[in-house]
Each structure stands twice: as structure tokens, then as C-alpha cells.
Design an enzyme around this catalytic site. Structure first.
Site, PDB file in Angstrom:
ATOM      1  N   ASN A  40       0.838  -1.195   0.000  1.00 45.22           N
ATOM      2  CA  ASN A  40       0.000   0.000   0.000  1.00 45.22           C
ATOM      3  C   ASN A  40       0.876   1.248   0.000  1.00 45.22           C
ATOM      4  O   ASN A  40       1.555   1.534   0.986  1.00 45.22           O
ATOM      5  CB  ASN A  40      -0.898  -0.001   1.245  1.00 45.22           C
ATOM      6  N   ALA A  43       2.259   8.572   1.090  1.00 45.30           N
ATOM      7  CA  ALA A  43       3.222   9.669   1.140  1.00 45.30           C
ATOM      8  C   ALA A  43       3.345  10.153   2.579  1.00 45.30           C
ATOM      9  O   ALA A  43       2.367  10.171   3.336  1.00 45.30           O
ATOM     10  CB  ALA A  43       2.766  10.808   0.235  1.00 45.30           C
ATOM     11  N   SER A  67      -3.462   6.692  -1.602  1.00 37.17           N
ATOM     12  CA  SER A  67      -4.600   6.468  -0.709  1.00 37.17           C
ATOM     13  C   SER A  67      -4.475   7.296   0.562  1.00 37.17           C
ATOM     14  O   SER A  67      -5.477   7.758   1.121  1.00 37.17           O
ATOM     15  CB  SER A  67      -4.692   4.982  -0.348  1.00 37.17           C
ATOM     16  N   GLU A  68      -3.243   7.445   1.050  1.00 40.67           N
ATOM     17  CA  GLU A  68      -3.003   8.217   2.268  1.00 40.67           C
ATOM     18  C   GLU A  68      -1.798   9.119   2.093  1.00 40.67           C
ATOM     19  O   GLU A  68      -0.819   8.740   1.446  1.00 40.67           O
ATOM     20  CB  GLU A  68      -2.740   7.303   3.485  1.00 40.67           C
ATOM     21  N   THR A  69      -1.882  10.303   2.690  1.00 40.86           N
ATOM     22  CA  THR A  69      -0.729  11.186   2.834  1.00 40.86           C
ATOM     23  C   THR A  69      -0.689  11.645   4.286  1.00 40.86           C
ATOM     24  O   THR A  69      -1.667  12.187   4.791  1.00 40.86           O
ATOM     25  CB  THR A  69      -0.811  12.401   1.899  1.00 40.86           C
TER      26      THR A  69
END
Length: 282
Positions: A40, A43, A67-69
Site C-alpha cells: 500500500n 506519502a 490512498s493516504e498522505t
């Protein structure tokens, strides 16, 4: 998803920073894998003393297209990112309460709340189920509201891993059949030597899964930690055990160790690798 172009640190970047433009360190980390370009991707942006609006943070996250930072800030001006944190555990304050991450050797273990699902009459979600798994037969359908609304579809144990990984949802059909209470759809399969759900060394996975969420712009999530709080709870009842070796069978793929602790919490453990380092202009 398309990968962003990342500017690496170099003389030109340093010259640009020298004339007043602000740049902060940026990393891309692939989680739930020990290999780059799998698992997955997320950042991590080290903001330090910089204070940005939520709108600005959202724009950076959109630029990263992951998907996520995560944005890391200092708690005090004396802090810096070069001093080693002696703690083996970090605490994240979230809308779901405090979440914990612990280092365990080469692994990072996430301490998350257990999310239990309840059996459902599949007829209620027949259009969504058909759009998701097509002609695959259904063994059981469950719903979990506490994680935000996950529909769990278990397909028969006789399904092979190859068949499972070739499953292709009708994304437009899923969009059209979206019940308001559904966050995402989990499709899961019991692992066995017979159906080919094994790792490269031939070790059997207890279960495999895929997670689809086209309504938030993520047709298929590469690896979903929170979904394994639902899967772990479900398979504990089905398999009569509390520790699992699992794989999420997305195109990138990821491997997880899942343990139900018996106190309403679930440990979801995996490895991670840094694949990109650089700076981003803010």
C-alpha cells in the site's frame, strides 16, 4: 492509480530553495510489503514548523495521488527530525480514537479496534453483490457498521487463488447499486494448499481478500489495514483461532499478520519499505 512525478534533491532544487521558495522533505513508503512497488503506497510529508490550512494539505494529498498522505509536525520548536525517537510506540489521535503503532523487529504493528460483522440476507444487497463478484457463488454475506460500513462477501473454499485474482467487478454497476450505509466491499476466501492460496515458499495463507471502494475514487485498494479488523474477527469465528497469516490479492498485493488480542483490539502487522525520497514545494 497514476504515480506522481517526484522531484529529487539536487543542485537546482537547492538553488530554488535559496531564493525564498519553501520545500519540505517528502517520502513515499510502501506498506505491508518488503519489496518496492508492492503493498500500500503512502506519502509522508515532514512539515516541521510549517502551519498549513486543511485546504492546502488536501491539495498536497491530491498531488501525491495516493490512498493516504501523512503530515508530520513538531510538538515543540526544539524538536527536529534528526534526533532518534527512543519510543518503540507512536500514538495517533484520530476520529476513531487513539491508534497505536509499534515497532516489532522488521515489522510495524498497528493496534486497532476489533470490528465485528453480522450475517446478512444477501437478497438485500443482490445488485451490489452481482456487480462486485459477477457469477461467483456466494457462501456468506456479512455487514460491519462500526468500521464505516463494510459488506463482507465470502466465496466458496473451492475457488482457486487464480480465479479469485481474476475477479473483475463491474465498477459502474457497483456505483449504481450503492447502498448509503456501505463504505466498501470486502471479498474473502479461505486459504488452503488445494486452492493455491500460498506464498512463494509454499506457506498457506489462512485467508485472502480484496477490497473495493469505487464510491471514494478507489476502485480497488491495494492493502487495507482497517478491513483486516473486520476480516480477523470474522475468520476467528470460522477457523477457531486468533492469529492469521493473510494476503490482500490486489494487483500490487500485500501480506499481513493479524492477531485478535481478546481485549477488543486487533494487531495488524506488516513490513514497509521507503521507495522515494525528495522534497515538495509548499
Amino acid at each position: 492509480m497514476e504515480c506522481p512525478i517526484v522531484v529529487h534533491v539536487g543542485q537546482k532544487l537547492n538553488n530554488m530553495a535559496a531564493i525564498g521558495q519553501k520545500w519540505v522533505p517528502l517520502y513515499q513508503v510502501d506498506a505491508f510489503t518488503d519489496q518496492p512497488f508492492r503493498g500500500n503506497p503512502a506519502a509522508v510529508c515532514l512539515l516541521g514548523d510549517e502551519e498549513l490550512t486543511d485546504d492546502h494539505l488536501q491539495k498536497i494529498a491530491a498531488e501525491m495521488n495516493q490512498s493516504e498522505t501523512a503530515f508530520i509536525c513538531k510538538l515543540s520548536p526544539q524538536d527536529d527530525f534528526t534526533t532518534k525517537n527512543p519510543s518503540s510506540q507512536l500514538t495517533f489521535q484520530t476520529l476513531s480514537g487513539d491508534l497505536f503503532a509499534r515497532r516489532e523487529g522488521d515489522f510495524i504493528s498497528l493496534d486497532l479496534p476489533e470490528n465485528k460483522s453480522q450475517p446478512q440476507d444477501g437478497e438485500k444487497y443482490k445488485d451490489l453483490i452481482k456487480a462486485t463478484i459477477g457469477s461467483f457463488p456466494v457462501q456468506e454475506v456479512c455487514f460491519c457498521s462500526s468500521v464505516g460500513g463494510d459488506l463482507l462477501i465470502r466465496i466458496p473454499d473451492s475457488t482457486t487463488r487464480e480465479q479469485f485474482e481474476k475477479l473483475t467487478p463491474d465498477v459502474q454497476g457497483m456505483m449504481a447499486a450503492h447502498p448509503e450505509e456501505i463504505r466498501g466491499v470486502l471479498v474473502t476466501l479461505k486459504g488452503s494448499l488445494g486452492n493455491g492460496c500460498v506464498d512463494a515458499e509454499g506457506v498457506q495463507y489462512d485467508f485472502v481478500s480484496r477490497f473495493f471502494d469505487p464510491w471514494s475514487g478507489v476502485p480497488e485498494d491495494p492493502v487495507t489495514g482497517s478491513a483486516h479488523t473486520v476480516l480477523g474477527s470474522y475468520w476467528a469465528t470460522e477457523l477457531g483461532k486468533t492469529e492469521f497469516y493473510a494476503r490482500q490479492c490486489s494487483q500490487r498485493g500485500g501480506v499481513l499478520r493479524v492477531r485478535l488480542r481478546g481485549d477488543g483490539r486487533v494487531d495488524v502487522k506488516g513490513q514497509a519499505v521507503v521507495v522515494t525520497t525528495g522534497k515538495i514545494r509548499i
